[in-house]
Design a protein around this motif. Sequence first.
Motif, PDB file in Angstrom:
ATOM      1  N   ASN A   1      24.327 -40.480 -74.936  1.00  0.00           N
ATOM      2  CA  ASN A   1      24.371 -40.001 -73.559  1.00  0.00           C
ATOM      3  C   ASN A   1      25.611 -40.523 -72.832  1.00  0.00           C
ATOM      4  OD1 ASN A   1      21.951 -38.628 -73.848  1.00  0.00           O
ATOM      5  ND2 ASN A   1      20.703 -40.350 -73.104  1.00  0.00           N
TER       6      ASN A   1
ATOM      7  N   SER B   1      28.681 -38.660 -74.210  1.00  0.00           N
ATOM      8  CA  SER B   1      28.716 -37.251 -73.787  1.00  0.00           C
ATOM      9  C   SER B   1      29.075 -37.141 -72.312  1.00  0.00           C
ATOM     10  CB  SER B   1      27.368 -36.581 -74.054  1.00  0.00           C
ATOM     11  OG  SER B   1      26.332 -37.220 -73.322  1.00  0.00           O
ATOM     12  N   ASP B   2      28.575 -38.069 -71.503  1.00  0.00           N
ATOM     13  CA  ASP B   2      28.941 -38.073 -70.084  1.00  0.00           C
ATOM     14  C   ASP B   2      30.418 -38.413 -69.907  1.00  0.00           C
ATOM     15  OD1 ASP B   2      26.345 -37.469 -69.406  1.00  0.00           O
ATOM     16  OD2 ASP B   2      25.785 -39.541 -68.916  1.00  0.00           O
TER      17      ASP B   2
ATOM     18  N   SER C   1      33.645 -36.756 -67.864  1.00  0.00           N
ATOM     19  CA  SER C   1      33.770 -37.551 -66.638  1.00  0.00           C
ATOM     20  C   SER C   1      35.203 -37.536 -66.119  1.00  0.00           C
ATOM     21  CB  SER C   1      33.346 -39.001 -66.906  1.00  0.00           C
ATOM     22  OG  SER C   1      33.756 -39.848 -65.858  1.00  0.00           O
TER      23      SER C   1
ATOM     24  N   SER D   1      27.502 -47.301 -64.007  1.00  0.00           N
ATOM     25  CA  SER D   1      27.752 -46.106 -64.826  1.00  0.00           C
ATOM     26  C   SER D   1      29.194 -45.635 -64.678  1.00  0.00           C
ATOM     27  CB  SER D   1      26.777 -44.985 -64.450  1.00  0.00           C
ATOM     28  OG  SER D   1      26.955 -44.595 -63.089  1.00  0.00           O
TER      29      SER D   1
ATOM     30  N   GLU E   1      32.197 -45.624 -67.544  1.00  0.00           N
ATOM     31  CA  GLU E   1      33.056 -44.468 -67.823  1.00  0.00           C
ATOM     32  C   GLU E   1      34.528 -44.853 -67.760  1.00  0.00           C
ATOM     33  OE1 GLU E   1      31.812 -41.637 -64.943  1.00  0.00           O
ATOM     34  OE2 GLU E   1      29.929 -41.134 -65.966  1.00  0.00           O
TER      35      GLU E   1
END
Length: 445
Positions: free
Chosen positions: A332, A335-336, A340, A408, A412
């Motif tokens: 996850n 994939s984000d 991003s 989060s 990223e």
Amino acid sequence: MADKNPLSDLTFLGGSSRLARFIGRPILHFAAIEAAGGVLMLIATVAALVWVNSPWQGSYEDFWHTYVSFSVGDYQFERDLAHIVQDGLMAVFFFVIGLEIKRELVTGQLRDPRFAALPAVAALGGMVVPALVYFAFNAGGPGQDGWGIPMATDIAFAVGVLSLLGNRISRQMKVFLLTLAIVDDIGAILVIAIFYTSDLSGNWLLTAAILLAGILVLRRLHVWYLPVYLIIGVAFWLAVLESGVHATIAGVILGLITPAKPLQSEEEARRWANWLQMQDVVDLDDVRRVGFHMRESQPVSLRIEELLHPIAGYIIIPLFALSAAGVELSGNVLSDAVTSPVTLGVAIGLVVGKTAGISLFSWIAHRLGWVTIPKSLAGLHMVGLAMVAGIGFTVSLFISRLAFDDSSVADESRIGILVGSLIAAVVGLAILSRTEPRPKYSDKT
């Protein structure tokens, strides 16, 4: 053919023996430590990634969030280990950077604007364009405060990459990259001080100013007892930490005000050495006296830098990498990150922004007649070095921690730093490996 001085190819810096003593030797020593430190930092990074993505993931967070506290009177200090590394140990790292900048300003390349022009212009492009690239992806979004992340160049990793290419990399190329990175550090320090500073405390700022003034007065009074400066320096760091200005700025300021000129001339030290040789009987006091004069012929900043640089390179930076590079690489999260704008802004800023900014600004300045690009830095050499300068690890991770409260978004950005730095290293190596190796005689002394 007669042996060639290894530094005589530094045409854009000059070729005198003074240059060799004050620029060449310190840079070679500096580069050796940075290359080895880069290897340790890479090991620490891999260890952090393995740790966070292992069944023992929870212990990683628990360890770095272990709190250390103590009180002195009414003052209470309480920080977790991650912040002790970030605010405390990294202040020592930035102190070393301050010493390096001071040396370059006083006796190094930055002393002469003609010699500093090319790496300074290149560094400016390497800061402005990556920031613009990042901002183009993130303007108005939750990650817009991270525009300073892709501006940084990691000296240790960059030098480590160059060291893999052996004689394909001339000392002129190393000097250019190191000087560019030092100017880049100046820019990063200003960015941290101006844009990543929290609410300010007037009382603590006043305390810091008084302590700094005390250090300057002691210098004027020719007090050179280092333990006194150590005690006041730690108090100054603590005052800056509590003031809201990031504590690493204290390290930089202390580095910049450290004397970078010797308190005694080399001639005087040589006379004392000759005096010792002429003595029929030499006792321990004579040796200590001459040793004192020999030490004083070296700048205080150089002596401290030689002491702290290995500590910063071999211990502090790997510890910081271990504390900052732990990113969960689950499906996850990855994939984000692929979509991003933060990850893309950082990675593209480091790879494309750095390369384009350094190469383009250097070319424009050359066309305008402001700088001269030597043959050894032209074409693929410049592009390859610009790409390697896109390895923005340590300071990029540092700014990422300052820029984002959202974990989060921070993750990223760290994925963008790791991916962008890896691409910059691999592509930079590929480009520079296509350049012609320098003649073997240039390694001789």
